[in-house]
Design a protein around this motif. Structure first.
Motif, PDB file in Angstrom:
ATOM      1  N   UNK A 496       2.198  14.864  13.807  1.00 47.62           N
ATOM      2  CA  UNK A 496       2.534  13.605  13.149  1.00 47.62           C
ATOM      3  C   UNK A 496       2.305  13.738  11.648  1.00 47.62           C
ATOM      4  N   UNK A 497       2.725  12.747  10.892  1.00 54.17           N
ATOM      5  CA  UNK A 497       2.491  12.799   9.442  1.00 54.17           C
ATOM      6  C   UNK A 497       1.001  12.834   9.106  1.00 54.17           C
ATOM      7  N   UNK A 498       0.171  11.920   9.658  1.00 57.78           N
ATOM      8  CA  UNK A 498      -1.264  12.061   9.379  1.00 57.78           C
ATOM      9  C   UNK A 498      -1.817  13.393   9.890  1.00 57.78           C
ATOM     10  N   UNK A 499      -1.297  13.823  11.052  1.00 60.92           N
ATOM     11  CA  UNK A 499      -1.757  15.095  11.600  1.00 60.92           C
ATOM     12  C   UNK A 499      -1.400  16.270  10.708  1.00 60.92           C
ATOM     13  N   UNK A 500      -0.248  16.213  10.037  1.00 59.58           N
ATOM     14  CA  UNK A 500       0.136  17.289   9.116  1.00 59.58           C
ATOM     15  C   UNK A 500      -0.813  17.351   7.934  1.00 59.58           C
ATOM     16  N   UNK A 501      -1.200  16.175   7.400  1.00 61.42           N
ATOM     17  CA  UNK A 501      -2.161  16.147   6.295  1.00 61.42           C
ATOM     18  C   UNK A 501      -3.514  16.696   6.749  1.00 61.42           C
ATOM     19  N   UNK A 502      -3.929  16.331   7.958  1.00 59.22           N
ATOM     20  CA  UNK A 502      -5.209  16.831   8.450  1.00 59.22           C
ATOM     21  C   UNK A 502      -5.150  18.337   8.712  1.00 59.22           C
ATOM     22  N   UNK A 503      -4.034  18.832   9.187  1.00 64.80           N
ATOM     23  CA  UNK A 503      -3.901  20.253   9.503  1.00 64.80           C
ATOM     24  C   UNK A 503      -4.090  21.134   8.280  1.00 64.80           C
ATOM     25  N   UNK A 525      -4.039  11.559  18.910  1.00 64.79           N
ATOM     26  CA  UNK A 525      -2.656  12.001  18.800  1.00 64.79           C
ATOM     27  C   UNK A 525      -2.159  11.905  17.359  1.00 64.79           C
ATOM     28  N   UNK A 526      -2.480  10.804  16.692  1.00 67.85           N
ATOM     29  CA  UNK A 526      -1.998  10.615  15.324  1.00 67.85           C
ATOM     30  C   UNK A 526      -2.735  11.498  14.315  1.00 67.85           C
ATOM     31  N   UNK A 527      -3.849  12.056  14.698  1.00 67.27           N
ATOM     32  CA  UNK A 527      -4.592  12.912  13.768  1.00 67.27           C
ATOM     33  C   UNK A 527      -5.442  12.119  12.796  1.00 67.27           C
ATOM     34  N   UNK A 528      -6.010  11.022  13.255  1.00 70.73           N
ATOM     35  CA  UNK A 528      -6.842  10.160  12.401  1.00 70.73           C
ATOM     36  C   UNK A 528      -8.314  10.464  12.686  1.00 70.73           C
ATOM     37  N   UNK A 529      -9.028  10.872  11.660  1.00 70.97           N
ATOM     38  CA  UNK A 529     -10.436  11.230  11.833  1.00 70.97           C
ATOM     39  C   UNK A 529     -11.328  10.006  12.016  1.00 70.97           C
ATOM     40  N   UNK A 530     -11.110   9.004  11.212  1.00 70.97           N
ATOM     41  CA  UNK A 530     -11.984   7.828  11.219  1.00 70.97           C
ATOM     42  C   UNK A 530     -11.129   6.576  11.353  1.00 70.97           C
ATOM     43  N   UNK A 531     -11.454   5.747  12.363  1.00 70.06           N
ATOM     44  CA  UNK A 531     -10.662   4.545  12.617  1.00 70.06           C
ATOM     45  C   UNK A 531     -11.497   3.294  12.347  1.00 70.06           C
ATOM     46  N   UNK A 532     -10.909   2.370  11.602  1.00 70.77           N
ATOM     47  CA  UNK A 532     -11.520   1.058  11.364  1.00 70.77           C
ATOM     48  C   UNK A 532     -10.618   0.012  12.034  1.00 70.77           C
TER      49      UNK A 532
END
Length: 724
Positions: A496-503, A525-532
């Motif tokens: 995903x787009x967030x996952x690409x940034x995290x990768x 799945x979305x590659x989000x490290x921290x969720x609020x």
């Protein structure tokens, strides 16, 4: 012999056919089926001999002569009777436990009995092989099976030994008495009930699946399904007919319920109801109703919906049964009518006769609807397997981290979704003036702060709701148009787009999602490290219908909890704003930034705002309030960017889908606006080939892409190397 014979029965003794063999008894010797035979204890030899000469004189298992039916008599006997036949007593018949079986003569007698005589004898409610019980609503005198009158007890059996016939049910006695007392009212009620039953069946067969197509012309047509159904019910015996009618009525009721669901889904989601995938959406609908109308209101609406479903099923079933019974009672008339309608249907179909364009008189609506649903089920099941294969193909799945997003290194990224922000907000004549003015004003703020923007159009995979389908389509680069596809893709490892940034390892990924109110496994799945989510943003104010908190507060909390903190890496933040979620009442207001606090300031604003009931049934008011909510969300976002953004901030914001059809308009497109905002001119230079419009407002001729195309175009534009 001595007989107690009524004068009515004696009058029938002269009607016997002349071809019956001569007998030694006179007409007076044949008692009526309902009369009691008085016998003496002994019988003279002469009488016994006379009785033995007559054919069929005894019934099986009975020694006494069997009583003959009044009509089945021998030819006229001699005028004088033998002394034995008139004076000597007969021996008493043996007691019988059960009534004697009926003789053929008795059956013939009962068949020729008039309706008046048949009604005078109360018989059990039993059915013969070919008999049919009279309908409770049939007019007086209409009896389908007069043969039932033949079940009278044998006259040789005493009343004490005869089994008691079951009495008619209480409601039948009451209804029959009421009909006799008020015949005109009974006939009016019967005709009215029949007319209502016919109307129910016709409406169910011809009901459109879209609200804008519900008009009188749609129901003044000849449904071929009704013609075939009538022909079938006419020829069936009673029990099979009732069974088939009940089954057809239940099926028609179920189809009617699905038609109502189609109307609702087309109104809110811009598509029909998927009988395979959409059942899971009812829990989300219940949550939306609870957030909008409160727990009590949601329960009331749910109870009303269940009651209506049961009522529809019962009404269609009873209607088909009633019409089937009516056709069976009037077979000749029903057959002629069905034949005439069939000829009319074939003629209209052959000539293509129409009321108006798209409304043929010869209708196949129900058959077409069933065919469409069957094909939809088949397509859905096939799509699951096909999509699983498509999801495995990813042009950037194997791209090394150092070759991903090289053109954005060091930038603070924000991807923000504005709920229900669709093309109609910019182009609809009711909403556009206010929204366009806001976009112009906010674009000026950006320019004054050193930012620039480019905007285009994306076609969303969803419409009117199911926002997560739009989010996943944009982020994954796959067309996620239904719940099955969503489950498939989120269960995989799609980039995903967030996952690409995290990768890349060069960004920290954060999610701010005030609409998430429970566990959200899609975070990985979305590659989000921290969720609020809604529980971690510290909000103490009121909900605004479905929206858990105002957008201004969510952005302020993001700044306080995340953005203002020191980070070793830049942020890749995914933010979903919810204040523009339907029903758009009440709507928050912008407050001074230093007064946002914990959200308590919004208590007075929420109480002073409109209630959902004030606008939900009025299309114009809904459009006006929707436009105001978009203005509020856009202003909240741009105000945040101007105040807290810097030279490294890059904002991508877009709508997830169009609003519902009652607001966006029937047959509106699925397009949503998308904008990229940055201070660094190099960021926008990299997308110059996209031919997007300058500013926050895309033009009518700005290119339109499918939403799933954005991911690959974006990754490619900013330095990512494909590696399938």
């Amino acid at each position: 012999m001595s007989f107690n014979t009524s004068s009515r029965q004696l009058s029938k003794t002269d009607e016997a056919p002349e071809d019956v063999p001569s007998q030694e008894v006179t007409p007076l010797d044949a008692p009526a089926p309902g009369d009691t035979v008085q016998t003496s204890e002994a019988e003279t030899p002469e009488a016994s001999a006379a009785e033995a000469k007559a054919p069929e004189t005894q019934a099986p298992e009975a020694k006494a002569p069997e009583a003959e039916a009044p009509e089945a008599k021998a030819p006229e006997a001699p005028e004088t009777e033998t002394p034995e036949a008139t004076t000597d007593p007969e021996p008493k018949a043996p007691e019988a436990k059960d009534p004697e079986p009926e003789t053929p003569e008795a059956e013939a007698s009962q068949t020729e009995t008039s309706q008046t005589e048949a009604s005078e004898t109360e018989t059990p409610e039993t059915e013969g092989p070919e008999a049919e019980a009279p309908d409770a609503d049939a007019p007086e005198g209409e009896v389908e099976a007069p043969e039932q009158a033949a079940a009278a007890p044998d006259p040789a059996v005493s009343d004490a030994d005869t089994p008691t016939a079951p009495r008619p049910r209480r409601w039948r006695r009451v209804w029959g008495g009421w009909r006799e007392k008020y015949p005109v009212a009974a006939r009016v009620l019967a005709w009215t009930t029949t007319a209502v039953a016919l109307a129910v069946v016709v409406v169910a067969l011809l009901m459109p699946t879209q609200a804008d197509k519900v008009r009188l012309a749609a129901f003044v047509r000849l449904p071929v399904e009704a013609i075939f159904g009538a022909a079938l019910l006419i020829v069936l015996p009673r029990k099979p007919r009732i069974a088939v009618a009940a089954f057809a009525g239940l099926g028609l009721g179920a189809l009617t319920v699905v038609n109502f669901l189609d109307i609702g889904f087309n109104e809110y989601l811009g598509r029909g109801f998927n009988v395979v995938l959409d059942w899971s959406l009812f829990s989300d609908a219940q949550g939306y109703l609870q957030d909008t109308f409160g727990k009590g209101g949601a329960l009331g609406i749910a109870a009303l919906a269940v009651t209506l479903v049961i009522a529809v099923l019962a009404l269609t079933t009873m209607s088909v049964i009633r019409l089937g019974n009516l056709a069976a009672r009037h077979t000749e008339t029903a057959t002629r009518t069905t034949l005439v309608l069939a000829i009319a249907w074939v003629t209209c179909a052959a000539l293509g006769v129409q009321y108006a364009a798209g409304i043929p008189i010869a209708s196949e609506h129900t058959m077409q609807a069933l065919q469409f649903k069957a094909e939809q089920v088949q397509r859905t099941l096939q799509d699951e397997a096909e999509f699983a294969k498509i999801a495995k193909k990813d042009n950037f799945a194997n791209t090394p981290p150092d070759q991903l997003l090289t053109g954005l290194r060091g930038k603070d990224m924000m991807i923000t979704f504005i709920e229900s922000y669709g093309r109609s907000a910019i182009e609809d004549p009711v909403m556009a003036p206010g929204v366009d003015a806001t976009l112009t004003a906010e674009n000026k703020k950006l320019i004054d702060a050193g930012f620039a923007a480019k905007s285009g159009w994306l076609t969303s995979a969803t419409y009117g709701g199911s926002s997560w389908l739009g989010h996943s389509t944009f982020m994954s680069g796959l067309w996620i148009s239904n719940q099955q596809r969503y489950r498939t893709v989120t269960a995989g490892e799609r980039l995903t787009l967030p996952g690409a940034f995290r990768k890349t390892g060069a960004w920290d990924t954060v999610g701010v999602m005030p609409g998430v109110q429970k566990a959200w496994p899609e975070q990985n799945f979305y590659g989000i490290d921290k969720l609020y989510d809604s529980h971690k943003l510290g909000y103490k104010g009121p909900k605004f219908s479905w929206s858990t908190m105002p957008d201004q507060y969510a952005l302020t909390a993001f700044e306080r909890l995340v953005h203002s903190k020191k980070h070793d890496k830049p942020l890749m933040s995914t933010i979903i704003l919810t204040s523009s979620h339907q029903p758009w009442a009440p709507i928050p207001e912008l407050v001074p930034q230093d007064q946002v606090g914990d959200g308590s300031i919004y208590n007075a604003i929420e109480k002073a705002g409109k209630k959902p009931a004030d606008i939900i049934t009025d299309s114009t008011k809904s459009k006006q309030e929707y436009g105001k909510s978009i203005q509020y969300s856009v202003s909240s976002l741009i105000n945040y960017l101007v105040k807290y953004g810097n030279k490294n901030t890059v904002l991508i914001f877009l709508g997830d889908h169009q609003p519902i059809a009652r607001v966006s308009g029937n047959h509106a497109s699925r397009d949503v606006p998308v904008s990229i905002v940055a201070k660094d001119p190099k960021v926008l230079d990299k997308i110059a080939a996209w031919n997007w419009a300058d500013g926050l407002q895309p033009k009518q001729d700005t290119p339109v892409w499918k939403m799933n195309a954005f991911r690959d175009r974006f990754l490619t534009a900013y330095g990512s190397t494909p590696a399938p």
